[in-house]
Each structure stands twice: as C-alpha cells, then as structure tokens.
Motif scaffolding. Sequence first.
Motif, PDB file in Angstrom:
ATOM      1  N   GLU B 226      24.814   0.191 -28.213  1.00  0.00           N
ATOM      2  CA  GLU B 226      24.622   0.926 -26.962  1.00  0.00           C
ATOM      3  C   GLU B 226      25.910   0.981 -26.164  1.00  0.00           C
ATOM      4  N   PHE B 227      26.932   0.219 -26.589  1.00  0.00           N
ATOM      5  CA  PHE B 227      28.215   0.154 -25.873  1.00  0.00           C
ATOM      6  C   PHE B 227      28.000  -0.103 -24.390  1.00  0.00           C
ATOM      7  N   ASP B 228      26.940  -0.874 -24.093  1.00  0.00           N
ATOM      8  CA  ASP B 228      26.614  -1.178 -22.708  1.00  0.00           C
ATOM      9  C   ASP B 228      27.188  -2.560 -22.390  1.00  0.00           C
ATOM     10  N   LEU B 229      28.468  -2.597 -22.028  1.00  0.00           N
ATOM     11  CA  LEU B 229      29.162  -3.859 -21.818  1.00  0.00           C
ATOM     12  C   LEU B 229      28.515  -4.658 -20.679  1.00  0.00           C
ATOM     13  N   GLY B 230      28.012  -3.941 -19.655  1.00  0.00           N
ATOM     14  CA  GLY B 230      27.384  -4.604 -18.519  1.00  0.00           C
ATOM     15  C   GLY B 230      26.135  -5.351 -18.932  1.00  0.00           C
ATOM     16  N   ARG B 231      25.260  -4.702 -19.735  1.00  0.00           N
ATOM     17  CA  ARG B 231      24.022  -5.362 -20.158  1.00  0.00           C
ATOM     18  C   ARG B 231      24.337  -6.503 -21.117  1.00  0.00           C
ATOM     19  N   ALA B 232      25.305  -6.270 -22.021  1.00  0.00           N
ATOM     20  CA  ALA B 232      25.702  -7.325 -22.953  1.00  0.00           C
ATOM     21  C   ALA B 232      26.179  -8.544 -22.172  1.00  0.00           C
TER      22      ALA B 232
END
Lengths: 231, 514
Positions: B226-232
Amino acid sequence: MLTLETLVLSQDDFRLCADWSVGAGDRVALIGPSGAGKSTLLMALAGFIAPVQGRILWQGEDLAQVAPGARPLTILFQDQNLFPHLTLAQNLGLGLSPTLRLTPAQTAQIDTALGRVGLAGMGARKPGQLSGGQQGRAALARALLRARPVLLLDEPFAALGPALKAEMLELLDEVATATGAAVLMVTHDPNDAKRFADKTVLVADGRALAPQDTADLFANPPQALRDYLGQ
Amino acid sequence: MASRALPLSPAHGLSIAIAALILGSAAMVAARAESFALAPADWQAVRFTLLQASLSAAISSLLAIPVARALFRRRFAGRGVLIRLMAAPFVLPVVVAVMGLLTVFGRGGPVNAALAGLGLPEVSIFGLHGIVLANVFFNMPLATRMLLHGWQSIPSERFRLAQSLGLPPSAQFRHLEAPMLRAQVPGIFAVILLICLASFAIALMLGGGPKASTLELAIYQSLRFEFDLGRAALLAAVQFTLCAAITLAAAGLTLPQGFGAGLGRTMQIAVPTGWRRGADGLAIALAALFLFAPLLAVVIKGLPGMLALPNGVWPAVVRSVSVAALSAVLATAVALVLATGAARSKSRSIELAAMLPLAASALVLGTGLFLMVRPFVTPETVALPITVLVNATLTLPYLFRLLLPEARQVQTDYGRLTASLGLPRRTVLRFVTLPRLARPLGYGAGLAAALSMGDLGVIALFAGDGGATLPLFVQHLIGAYRLQQAAAVSLILVAVSFALFLGFDRLGSHYADA
C-alpha cells in the motif's frame, strides 16, 4: 598486626562486635555456636562484607578501600577453593601469576609446593579426580605460594576424618611456619583449637571476644563456652 | 562486597548503545506515524497476534518438558545428533520450514491421508491452528534445548544425593527438577511469546485475510503493497509498544537459581525404569517424527533441482555467510559482556537493555533504520552492514538468556575466590568465564549465525537487485514460480546455515571438554 578496631558487622537482624588485634605468627581459633558470626567475621576480614562501623587495620592502615585480592591475606573457604576445570598446577599458578603466564622458576615453585603438601606429580590432575583431603592440600599449597602474612580458614577441613584432619592441621602448621603467617581458623571442634591454636576467640552472643590463651580458656570456660560445649 | 566506584563498565556502555538503537528506531517510527487512531482491522490484528503467540508459547513450553527430561536421562544411539538437530527448526529459514509443513500437514499430505483413511475430516493448515502448529514446530525444540541446559545445570551431585536418600522419581522431581523448571520455564515462555509476536513470515504464508493477520503482516503489507508509510509506522509503533510491555513484564518473571556448585565430576545417574522408560521413549520418538518429517519433505522435493541451480546462487551464499558469521561473532561478544556484567551487578538495567531488542521486531527496527539512513545514503549501499547490525541485535536476547544463568552460576561459585585471589578481569575471562561458558557460548554463536543466515526481514527492505542474500534469493525464485529451483536453493541455504551452526556449537563443546 591485624587490628579489628571497634568493628561492628550487621546483616538483617544479625550483629557482631569485635575489638582486638592479632600479631604476626599468632595461631588463633575462632570457636562458638553456629550462626554466631564466625564465618561472617572472616568474610569481613577478607573484604566481602563491609563493616557498618569501625575499621579493619593492617599495620595501622585501613583496609576498607582495599579489594579482596589486594589484601594481605589468603582465605580458604569451606568449599569451592579450586576451579574444577583447571588443573592443580593452574589452580596453584593463579596464586603466583593472575594471568597464568608462568616463568620456569614459577613452574618449579608450583612443583615444589605440590611436593611439600604431599601431592608431588599431581599437577596435571583436575580437582574432581582428587579426594577431599587432597583438595584441601592443594588449597594449602596455593596459600603457601601466595605467602600472605595472614591466613584465614573457614572450616576447610570440617568434612575430613580425625586422622586426616590431624594431618591437615600439621600441614597447616608447616605452611604457617614457612610463610610466617598469622592464622585465623574458624572451627566447631574444641580439639582443633587445643591442638593447633595458642589463642582462641570465643564468638557468641553478638560478640567476638579478644583472643585468650587456649589452655586457660578451656580450663576456665565462661558460660557461653560451657553452653556451646554442653558442659 | 565493599563496593568501589568504577568508571562506566563495558557492559553499561553497551547497554546504552543498544537502548539508543532500539529506542531511536521506535522514536523514528512513532514520529512518522500520522495518527494514533487504530482502525477495527488493526484491533483485530492486535487480538490475533496475542492469541496465536500465547497459544504457541504455552504449547511449546509444555511439550518441551517431557522431551527435555527424556533426553536428559536416557542414553541411546543418536542422542547427541538428535539434540544437535533439535536446533534445526528454530534456525531453519521460515520459507523452507513452511514448505516442509505444507507438504506434511497440507492438503494431500500424509497426515490428511491418514485422517481420511480413518474416516476423519481433513484438517486445514491455514488459519490459527496452522500458525500455532508452525510456531510450535519452530519453538518447541528451542524450549527443549533450553530446558536441557537447565537440567544439565543441576549438579549431578544433587541427583546422587537424592538417590542415596532413596527419593522416588516424584520426590526427585519436586526437589530437584521442579525448582529448576520454576526458574527456567517462565523465561522460556516469555522468549517464545515474544518470538511468536514478532514472526511475520509464518502468518504471511499460513494466515492472511482479516481474521488471521498479525501486526507484523499488516506492517509489511502497508509498507510493501500500500506504500502507506504512515500506517506502517503506526502499526510498527503499536507492535513495539506491545512487545516492550511484554518484555518489561517478563523481566520480573525469572527467578534466580539456587543450586550450588558441582565439581564437574561425570557420573552415571541411575534412571527410572518401568513405564517411565516407555513414556520417555514415546516422547522422544514423537518429537523426532514431528520435527524431521517436514525436513525430510523439503529434502525430497529439493534434491532433483540440485542439478540445475540458477545463476547467482554462489555470490548469494558468500554474502549470506559473511553476514551470518559477522553478526554471530558480534552478538556473542556483546551477549558475553552483558551477561557477565549483569551477573556481577545488582541492578537489572543491563538485563533490561539486553532484552530490549525483543521489543523490536525485524520490521520495526528495519523500518526505523530505513527512515534514519534514507536522508544520507541510498539504503541499498548499506544493506549488508545494516543486516549484520539488525541480525546481531535481534539475536542478542536469546544469547543473553542462554548465558545469564551460567554467568550467574560462575559468579556465585567463583566470584569470591577470584576476588580473593585478586585476579584481573582479563584473567577471569580467559581462565574462568570462557572455559565455564564455552558450551552455551558455542551453542549461542551457532544459533545467532543460523538465525542470521535465514533472516528475511531487514534485507528485504534494504537490498536492491543483485545484492540478495540466500533467503531473499529463494523468495525471488518462489515469486517467479520456479519452485523446483527454490527448493534446491533452500537445501543449500539449510546446509550452509546448519554447517555454520554445527561449527560454532562443536567449537564450544570442544573447548569445554578440553
């Protein structure tokens, strides 16, 4: 001279006071009921327990800041005096060179010491291969090599039979004479005191009394000693 | 002992460095997390993570007790080999092990064939029980070896004493073995719990779906897909908090061991006969079957592919071995300094620092370091050094746990003697600590090397094309559906990491026996 100056040791609700001196070459037995603090006193002298009050002096110098190994004494514990994975020669060698880098002269010294305690040629053995008496001899041989002016013994021969113990006391006498060391020996056997020590310290009721002439003490025992002896 | 003021000891210095690394990474991901509100799916992941980890840890620890005891008191041909092989599943690369488990327990595997033959319903290896099965496969042998070390640490003189007193096996258990278990099992349970909280490859392959997704898996998915660095980063922060809380709770669990010293005499301990003999045999046989069937399955599947190995295998072998050996040496040296330091020290700060990496999973640490180095260098260029660092850090707690009880024992038995002889620290290290700890040191270094060899967490985040270690190489092959080759390279991976492990372990035993 080893001086216990208004010394107070305390652990939990245990408390022991002592205020006396031991001169060079003195043979002193520490006797008294178990739990009275004989071993604790030895541990304090060896530097494993800090006094809560008073000082331990050697030739007038306070030992409080001196690490156990740097104190002018050798201690024989009740057990665990030898490293089980090292040979006798290595165990003795640690008394000469803490890094075990021994010169040929030191190696010869070790052989001589082993010979003097009746363990000639056993340098390559490990403690597990020895009898209890032989282990005691090896520990004494190391004391011989260290040649410190005070020798503390915490009932190291308690587990040995009468004949063997008599032998060990004789050997101890030889070692102490050879090194000129003052000896403080904890024992629960009045015969050890009579046989070996000119002076005896009675440890009872929270006090380690000043050394008294052993023969006198046993001829006129105070109440605490009479209780201990069951008289 | 009269305490003297010392300058900062090496153990304390290392403790601070470790804390900086772990907490720095955690701070990095926390700073990057954009919001601290967890979605329902995230809560589900938290619950599932805890459930599978505690089930796995409990089952692994309990099953290990009869196996370790049987191995301790029985002598049979192949016992030594079996004990060494007991380390295999834990150090087996997850990819390889899961392939083996799938072959044995999966659809069409021998277990389901047997169940069908008995007219019983088929079991599925996917979902909660599959994940627990795989975790137990990985961790029960680890628990067994740790317990075996515990059993061996009971001086044989105590067993001799018990026998001379005519104590029946039950009383022997109560007076000798139960105190050892009380001292060891909570620590072992905690270690396995934390391993299971942080393992994501198993969940990746055997779990999946919203109902069987762990936090680690969720971090991986939000980072890679998801390339969702914030959620990761948020999930990583949650994972870290969870593991940190459990690490702290576990630090209070372990009880010091009260056994005195033995003289290291070797003696034959008489063992109970009768039904206990049969029970011990059964425990050993079942454990061996459970462990070796999947390994055998991988061998059978991989052997034909050995004739046609893909290009690039050998450079990957060299990279993997270098990383593994370096991180093993680093981790072992640090663990030794920390364990001997902790054994001497009354405070628990060193112990806490050594256990701190348990709170940081590979992905949390990797994500944190990734964020840290990215402004300065291309992550690819530092892939191998960072892998060495992270692998060494993550294996440190296991090594420390292995060494600490023995370091404490050495301190209890010989601390006063070494002090009264005035031996300098270097002498104590060389002539007392190293010989007495040679066995756990060798075993620990082997463990660290093999774990590092099979690691597929950090390297996946950092490596670029052509910089792959063996596990990553296998993963690429699997991704390209070249399964035969993947199995073959897996075999090489297993062989090399096992050789590394055996090498270190033997070295330790050899030194201990010398």
